[in-house]
Design a protein around this motif. Structure first.
Motif, PDB file in Angstrom:
ATOM      1  N   ARG A 108      -6.997  -2.839   3.254  1.00  0.00           N
ATOM      2  CA  ARG A 108      -6.100  -1.683   3.198  1.00  0.00           C
ATOM      3  C   ARG A 108      -6.285  -0.885   1.912  1.00  0.00           C
ATOM      4  N   GLY A 109      -6.868  -1.515   0.897  1.00  0.00           N
ATOM      5  CA  GLY A 109      -7.017  -0.867  -0.409  1.00  0.00           C
ATOM      6  C   GLY A 109      -7.822   0.412  -0.365  1.00  0.00           C
ATOM      7  N   LEU A 110      -8.945   0.390   0.342  1.00  0.00           N
ATOM      8  CA  LEU A 110      -9.764   1.599   0.407  1.00  0.00           C
ATOM      9  C   LEU A 110      -9.082   2.695   1.226  1.00  0.00           C
ATOM     10  N   ALA A 111      -8.251   2.315   2.195  1.00  0.00           N
ATOM     11  CA  ALA A 111      -7.471   3.311   2.932  1.00  0.00           C
ATOM     12  C   ALA A 111      -6.440   3.959   2.005  1.00  0.00           C
ATOM     13  N   ILE A 112      -5.854   3.174   1.120  1.00  0.00           N
ATOM     14  CA  ILE A 112      -4.907   3.704   0.134  1.00  0.00           C
ATOM     15  C   ILE A 112      -5.621   4.658  -0.807  1.00  0.00           C
ATOM     16  N   VAL A 113      -6.797   4.256  -1.280  1.00  0.00           N
ATOM     17  CA  VAL A 113      -7.587   5.107  -2.173  1.00  0.00           C
ATOM     18  C   VAL A 113      -7.895   6.433  -1.480  1.00  0.00           C
ATOM     19  N   THR A 114      -8.313   6.379  -0.231  1.00  0.00           N
ATOM     20  CA  THR A 114      -8.643   7.590   0.524  1.00  0.00           C
ATOM     21  C   THR A 114      -7.419   8.489   0.676  1.00  0.00           C
ATOM     22  N   ALA A 115      -6.256   7.898   0.945  1.00  0.00           N
ATOM     23  CA  ALA A 115      -5.028   8.678   1.135  1.00  0.00           C
ATOM     24  C   ALA A 115      -4.566   9.359  -0.152  1.00  0.00           C
ATOM     25  N   LEU A 116      -4.762   8.719  -1.302  1.00  0.00           N
ATOM     26  CA  LEU A 116      -4.259   9.254  -2.567  1.00  0.00           C
ATOM     27  C   LEU A 116      -5.230  10.185  -3.275  1.00  0.00           C
ATOM     28  N   SER A 117      -6.485  10.169  -2.885  1.00  0.00           N
ATOM     29  CA  SER A 117      -7.479  10.940  -3.615  1.00  0.00           C
ATOM     30  C   SER A 117      -7.880  12.206  -2.865  1.00  0.00           C
ATOM     31  N   ALA A 118      -8.279  13.210  -3.638  1.00  0.00           N
ATOM     32  CA  ALA A 118      -8.786  14.451  -3.055  1.00  0.00           C
ATOM     33  C   ALA A 118     -10.188  14.218  -2.495  1.00  0.00           C
TER      34      ALA A 118
END
Length: 138
Positions: A108-118
């Protein structure tokens, strides 16, 4: 843990480099150092929180999957109106295939990174892999 600030970053960027010891406690120690940098940069609280979460996820990913040594590079572009904080975690290993992760346990971590980053991505180079993300700060 040693923190080195590079004196001359290109194009109006301010850059900090943090070595990442390959131990679970490293994430919290590096997060404290990053929080101090973000405070010095006077980022809005919600931006700083997003950057810290991105840092945590990329560092945890590196501790679990990376080939040491790993390094976190934190930079901030201050020249344009679309200012961003860039988080890069570089290690000596190959990029892990997405199918290697059990979605019930991890991933789930990379999904979080994708959601928070431009913007975010992976750069593979002869010496290893760099996962990066840019969080809008202005």
């Amino acid at each position: 843990m040693i923190t080195a600030q590079l004196d001359a970053a290109p194009h109006g960027e301010v850059e900090h480099v943090f070595p990442l010891p390959h131990v679970p406690d490293a994430v919290s120690a590096v997060r404290r150092r990053v929080r101090a940098v973000l405070t010095d940069w006077r980022l809005a609280a919600e931006v700083a929180d997003d950057v810290l979460l991105v840092v945590s996820e990329l560092l945890t990913n590196a501790i679990v999957h990376a080939v040491p040594p790993a390094t976190l590079t934190l930079s901030r572009n201050q020249l344009d109106q679309d200012a961003a904080v860039r988080v890069e975690v570089t290690d000596n290993g190959p990029a892990a295939p997405a199918s290697a992760v059990d979605p019930d346990e991890h991933g789930r971590g990379l999904a979080i990174v994708t959601a928070l980053s431009a913007r975010c991505g992976v750069r593979v180079h002869p010496g290893g892999t760099c996962r990066w993300a840019e969080v809008q700060s202005g």
